[in-house]
Each structure stands twice: as structure tokens, then as C-alpha cells.
Design a protein around this motif. Structure first.
Motif, PDB file in Angstrom:
ATOM      1  N   HIS A 147      22.891  -8.277   5.781  1.00  0.00           N
ATOM      2  CA  HIS A 147      22.075  -7.341   5.778  1.00  0.00           C
ATOM      3  C   HIS A 147      21.788  -6.521   4.254  1.00  0.00           C
ATOM      4  N   ASP A 148      21.997  -7.700   3.642  1.00  0.00           N
ATOM      5  CA  ASP A 148      20.745  -6.669   2.803  1.00  0.00           C
ATOM      6  C   ASP A 148      19.526  -7.868   1.925  1.00  0.00           C
ATOM      7  N   ASN A 149      19.561  -8.338   2.625  1.00  0.00           N
ATOM      8  CA  ASN A 149      18.532  -9.632   2.144  1.00  0.00           C
ATOM      9  C   ASN A 149      18.045 -10.222   1.172  1.00  0.00           C
ATOM     10  N   ARG A 150      19.993 -10.326   0.962  1.00  0.00           N
ATOM     11  CA  ARG A 150      20.331 -11.331  -0.605  1.00  0.00           C
ATOM     12  C   ARG A 150      20.594 -12.833  -0.149  1.00  0.00           C
ATOM     13  N   ASN A 151      20.774 -13.473  -1.248  1.00  0.00           N
ATOM     14  CA  ASN A 151      21.862 -14.605  -0.851  1.00  0.00           C
ATOM     15  C   ASN A 151      23.221 -14.089  -1.586  1.00  0.00           C
ATOM     16  N   HIS A 152      23.840 -15.218  -0.121  1.00  0.00           N
ATOM     17  CA  HIS A 152      25.743 -14.882  -0.141  1.00  0.00           C
ATOM     18  C   HIS A 152      25.856 -16.399  -0.399  1.00  0.00           C
ATOM     19  N   GLY A 153      25.504 -17.054  -0.237  1.00  0.00           N
ATOM     20  CA  GLY A 153      26.694 -18.416  -0.093  1.00  0.00           C
ATOM     21  C   GLY A 153      25.997 -19.177   1.429  1.00  0.00           C
ATOM     22  N   ILE A 154      26.417 -20.547   1.425  1.00  0.00           N
ATOM     23  CA  ILE A 154      26.004 -21.689   2.543  1.00  0.00           C
ATOM     24  C   ILE A 154      27.885 -20.536   3.521  1.00  0.00           C
ATOM     25  N   SER A 155      28.090 -20.764   2.988  1.00  0.00           N
ATOM     26  CA  SER A 155      29.503 -20.611   3.789  1.00  0.00           C
ATOM     27  C   SER A 155      29.687 -18.453   4.763  1.00  0.00           C
ATOM     28  N   ALA A 156      28.671 -18.229   3.682  1.00  0.00           N
ATOM     29  CA  ALA A 156      28.611 -16.541   4.301  1.00  0.00           C
ATOM     30  C   ALA A 156      27.978 -16.433   4.953  1.00  0.00           C
ATOM     31  N   SER A 157      26.527 -16.800   5.365  1.00  0.00           N
ATOM     32  CA  SER A 157      25.098 -17.779   5.928  1.00  0.00           C
ATOM     33  C   SER A 157      25.383 -18.442   7.346  1.00  0.00           C
ATOM     34  N   ARG A 158      26.773 -19.252   7.010  1.00  0.00           N
ATOM     35  CA  ARG A 158      26.733 -20.573   8.566  1.00  0.00           C
ATOM     36  C   ARG A 158      27.697 -18.919   8.966  1.00  0.00           C
ATOM     37  N   ASN A 159      29.118 -18.316   8.329  1.00  0.00           N
ATOM     38  CA  ASN A 159      29.316 -17.902   9.367  1.00  0.00           C
ATOM     39  C   ASN A 159      28.643 -16.834   9.944  1.00  0.00           C
ATOM     40  N   ARG A 160      27.355 -16.137   8.870  1.00  0.00           N
ATOM     41  CA  ARG A 160      26.581 -14.810   9.962  1.00  0.00           C
ATOM     42  C   ARG A 160      26.330 -15.776  10.397  1.00  0.00           C
ATOM     43  N   GLY A 161      25.650 -16.934  10.885  1.00  0.00           N
ATOM     44  CA  GLY A 161      25.572 -17.688  12.622  1.00  0.00           C
ATOM     45  C   GLY A 161      25.846 -17.950  13.286  1.00  0.00           C
ATOM     46  N   LEU A 162      27.180 -17.854  13.118  1.00  0.00           N
ATOM     47  CA  LEU A 162      28.789 -17.932  13.945  1.00  0.00           C
ATOM     48  C   LEU A 162      28.235 -16.592  15.281  1.00  0.00           C
ATOM     49  N   ALA A 163      28.304 -15.239  14.040  1.00  0.00           N
ATOM     50  CA  ALA A 163      28.830 -14.328  14.304  1.00  0.00           C
ATOM     51  C   ALA A 163      27.762 -13.951  15.606  1.00  0.00           C
ATOM     52  N   GLU A 164      26.798 -14.491  15.400  1.00  0.00           N
ATOM     53  CA  GLU A 164      25.216 -14.628  17.129  1.00  0.00           C
ATOM     54  C   GLU A 164      25.492 -15.628  17.794  1.00  0.00           C
ATOM     55  N   ALA A 165      26.002 -16.974  17.159  1.00  0.00           N
ATOM     56  CA  ALA A 165      25.990 -17.924  18.214  1.00  0.00           C
ATOM     57  C   ALA A 165      25.893 -17.876  19.960  1.00  0.00           C
ATOM     58  N   CYS A 166      25.535 -17.639  20.625  1.00  0.00           N
ATOM     59  CA  CYS A 166      26.163 -18.101  22.340  1.00  0.00           C
ATOM     60  C   CYS A 166      26.493 -18.993  23.045  1.00  0.00           C
ATOM     61  N   GLY A 167      26.600 -20.014  22.548  1.00  0.00           N
ATOM     62  CA  GLY A 167      26.289 -21.788  23.023  1.00  0.00           C
ATOM     63  C   GLY A 167      28.187 -21.928  22.882  1.00  0.00           C
ATOM     64  N   ALA A 168      28.607 -23.056  24.218  1.00  0.00           N
ATOM     65  CA  ALA A 168      29.659 -23.015  24.152  1.00  0.00           C
ATOM     66  C   ALA A 168      30.247 -23.997  23.622  1.00  0.00           C
ATOM     67  N   TYR A 169      29.074 -24.771  22.370  1.00  0.00           N
ATOM     68  CA  TYR A 169      28.990 -25.727  21.397  1.00  0.00           C
ATOM     69  C   TYR A 169      28.549 -25.415  19.920  1.00  0.00           C
ATOM     70  N   VAL A 170      28.759 -25.431  19.029  1.00  0.00           N
ATOM     71  CA  VAL A 170      27.690 -25.065  18.052  1.00  0.00           C
ATOM     72  C   VAL A 170      27.848 -26.236  16.345  1.00  0.00           C
ATOM     73  N   ALA A 171      26.368 -27.004  16.282  1.00  0.00           N
ATOM     74  CA  ALA A 171      26.227 -27.944  15.578  1.00  0.00           C
ATOM     75  C   ALA A 171      25.356 -27.143  15.149  1.00  0.00           C
ATOM     76  N   PHE A 172      25.571 -27.847  13.180  1.00  0.00           N
ATOM     77  CA  PHE A 172      24.973 -27.007  12.240  1.00  0.00           C
ATOM     78  C   PHE A 172      24.068 -28.532  11.784  1.00  0.00           C
ATOM     79  N   LEU A 173      22.703 -27.467  10.596  1.00  0.00           N
ATOM     80  CA  LEU A 173      22.158 -28.559  10.089  1.00  0.00           C
ATOM     81  C   LEU A 173      21.453 -27.620   8.970  1.00  0.00           C
ATOM     82  N   ASP A 174      21.487 -28.943   7.674  1.00  0.00           N
ATOM     83  CA  ASP A 174      20.857 -27.981   6.763  1.00  0.00           C
ATOM     84  C   ASP A 174      19.353 -28.385   6.519  1.00  0.00           C
ATOM     85  N   ALA A 175      19.119 -27.062   6.071  1.00  0.00           N
ATOM     86  CA  ALA A 175      17.652 -27.514   5.877  1.00  0.00           C
ATOM     87  C   ALA A 175      16.811 -28.363   5.830  1.00  0.00           C
TER      88      ALA A 175
END
Length: 292
Positions: free
Chosen positions: A73-101
Motif C-alpha cells: 500500500h505504501d510502495n515500500r519494502n516489507h520483506g519477502i514474507s509480507a510480499s508473498r502474503n500480499r500475493g497470496l491475498a490476490e491468488a485465484c488458483g487452486a494451487y500456488v507456486a512460488f518463484l524467486d526473481a
């Protein structure tokens, strides 16, 4: 069959990026190149100041509805865990897979993993082998290698067998670039622990998964884990921070297993490992002080 609703993707892929422009396109292209095409990609920009966001906006324009750029929300750095949780909150798939950049998937990863998961609806997660990848850099003479799995492959393991062996360092740790997780497991267990910004941040979910869900371990290689001096693990190792990070993780896990209502067996396993490693760490600290 997985319980994704009509019109929703089978898999949500999540990339967290923080100033990762150097390798980001290669990571995204490895998702686009999957033989299974029923996916969405959510890229969470964790406060980057380089061209990472611009790179993903280009993919958004080329693949509308398939690729989305997210931020905090503030466009700042929150760390990997909070960022993964940000993605999970928007996820629509039956499965989730992560990939580091800075890592990549092999083309059959999603197809093969989804097939195994859908053959056993009780499975919460699947993981296999991850290539420790030096050969991407032609100037590096170190050879690629694989860590031993530590268990018989191509088999299902009911909890808490894998957690016990993981805590004893007898099995390969699941890697975020390799695992596929049923979305309902996040709903049941929660996601990642925001206070873990770097090291052991992935284990704050994987340990819960191994404690409470059946997990399939495969002999297949599904991901390449790029080795370079700027990676989180390399930075932590150079700083000598790995031991303290593991103790912090074990302390967190000890409390979490009690909060999650884990069995006495699981809680006793975690407590014994925590007590032993804390004692060993204290001995090493005393020895170092005496040698000064």
C-alpha cells in the motif's frame, strides 16, 4: 480434481522482486514457457528502485489477464514474507507456486506437479529436486549439483515424518522455487510469518505444512536455484548470521506448534531440537569469547 471455480486459473504463480531487474525476465519467461498454460502470474514489487516494475508492466501489456503487478500500500519494502502474503491475498488458483526473481522453472514443472496433486486430493504439497545452479555464469568453474533428498523419492509422506527429519537436517529442505501447494492449505494454516524478512522465511510455512499435511516427494528436477553473491543466502552466510537465524526460527516454531494445536509428539520434537541447538550455540559463543 482441484476445486478451482470456472474461469479461474489452475495455478497461481507468485514472484517477489526487490531490485531484481538483472534476472527477472528469465524467471518470468520460465513461467510463460510452461507446458501447462492454465496459470496466472502475480509479481509483487517489494519497493524496488530499479526497472523491475517497468519490466513487469511490459509483460502485463503483452499478456493481459495472465500477468499482474502488485505492490504494498505504501510502495515500500516489507520483506519477502509480507510480499508473498500480499500475493497470496490476490491468488485465484487452486494451487500456488512460488518463484524467486533470480531462479527459473523447468518447462514441465507445473504440468507434472498438478498431475500428481490431482491424483491424490489429500496431498497438501509436493516438492522434488532443485538444481543448485552455478553454470548460468560461464566464469564460475563450480559444478551444478543436487542435494540428497534424504528420503525415498516418488512417495507420499504423512505428517509429521518429514518435519522430524527436516529438523534433524536429514532431508532436503523444500525450496520455494520447487514446491506446489494446494491453496486450501494456506487457508487452513495461514501463510508466511511477516517478521521473517529474509532467512528461514520460507520455512515458516513449510514447517507447518510438513507438520499437518500429507506431502509428496519426487525425484524429478523442476527448478534451478541460481547461485550468486547477492542472493539472500549468500549475504547471510558472509555475515555469519545463519546460526542466529536458525535459532530464531526454532523459537518461533516452538511457539507456533503449540498455538496450532500440534500433537505432543511434534511439540516435543521441536523443543528437543531447539534446546540442543541453543546449547550448542551458547557453547560456541563462550568459546569464541574466551579465544579473544
Amino acid at each position: 480434481m482441484a476445486d478451482n471455480a470456472p474461469g479461474q486459473p489452475r495455478v497461481t504463480a507468485i514472484i517477489v522482486v526487490f531490485n531484481g531487474e538483472r534476472y527477472l525476465r528469465e524467471a518470468v519467461d520460465s513461467i510463460i514457457g510452461q507446458s501447462l498454460t492454465d496459470w496466472e502470474l502475480l509479481v509483487v514489487d517489494d519497493g524496488s528502485t530499479d526497472q523491475s516494475a517497468a519490466i513487469i508492466r511490459d509483460y502485463e501489456q503483452r499478456l493481459p489477464g495472465k500477468v499482474r503487478l502488485l505492490s504494498h500500500h505504501d510502495n515500500r519494502n516489507h520483506g519477502i514474507s509480507a510480499s508473498r502474503n500480499r500475493g497470496l491475498a490476490e491468488a485465484c488458483g487452486a494451487y500456488v507456486a512460488f518463484l524467486d526473481a533470480d531462479d527459473t522453472w523447468l518447462p514441465e514443472k507445473l504440468s507434472e506437479q498438478v498431475s500428481i496433486m490431482e491424483s491424490d486430493p489429500a496431498l497438501g504439497m509436493i516438492y522434488g529436486r532443485t538444481l543448485i545452479w552455478y553454470s548460468w555464469d560461464e566464469t564460475d568453474d563450480r559444478a551444478d549439483f543436487l542435494y540428497p533428498l534424504g528420503v525415498e523419492p516418488d512417495a507420499r509422506y504423512d505428517p509429521p515424518a518429514l518435519l522430524e527429519r527436516l529438523l534433524q537436517n536429514e532431508v532436503q529442505t523444500p525450496t520455494t522455487c520447487n514446491a506446489l501447494v494446494r491453496s486450501s492449505l494456506f487457508a487452513t494454516l495461514g501463510g508466511f510469518q511477516n517478521s521473517f524478512r529474509l532467512m528461514f522465511e520460507d520455512q515458516t510455512f513449510f514447517a507447518k505444512a510438513l507438520a499437518f499435511a500429507p506431502v509428496y516427494v519426487s525425484d524429478r528436477i523442476w527448478a534451478k536455484y541460481r547461485q550468486h553473491a547477492q542472493s539472500c543466502s549468500a549475504v547471510s552466510a558472509r555475515a555469519g548470521a545463519d546460526e542466529a537465524a536458525r535459532i530464531a526460527f526454532l523459537k518461533w516454531l516452538n511457539g507456533t506448534m503449540a498455538d496450532q494445536g500440534a500433537s505432543f509428539r511434534i511439540r516435543s520434537i521441536v523443543w528437543k531440537v531447539l534446546a540442543h541447538e541453543t546449547w550448542q550455540a551458547n557453547k560456541r559463543n563462550i568459546k569464541r569469547r574466551l579465544q579473544r
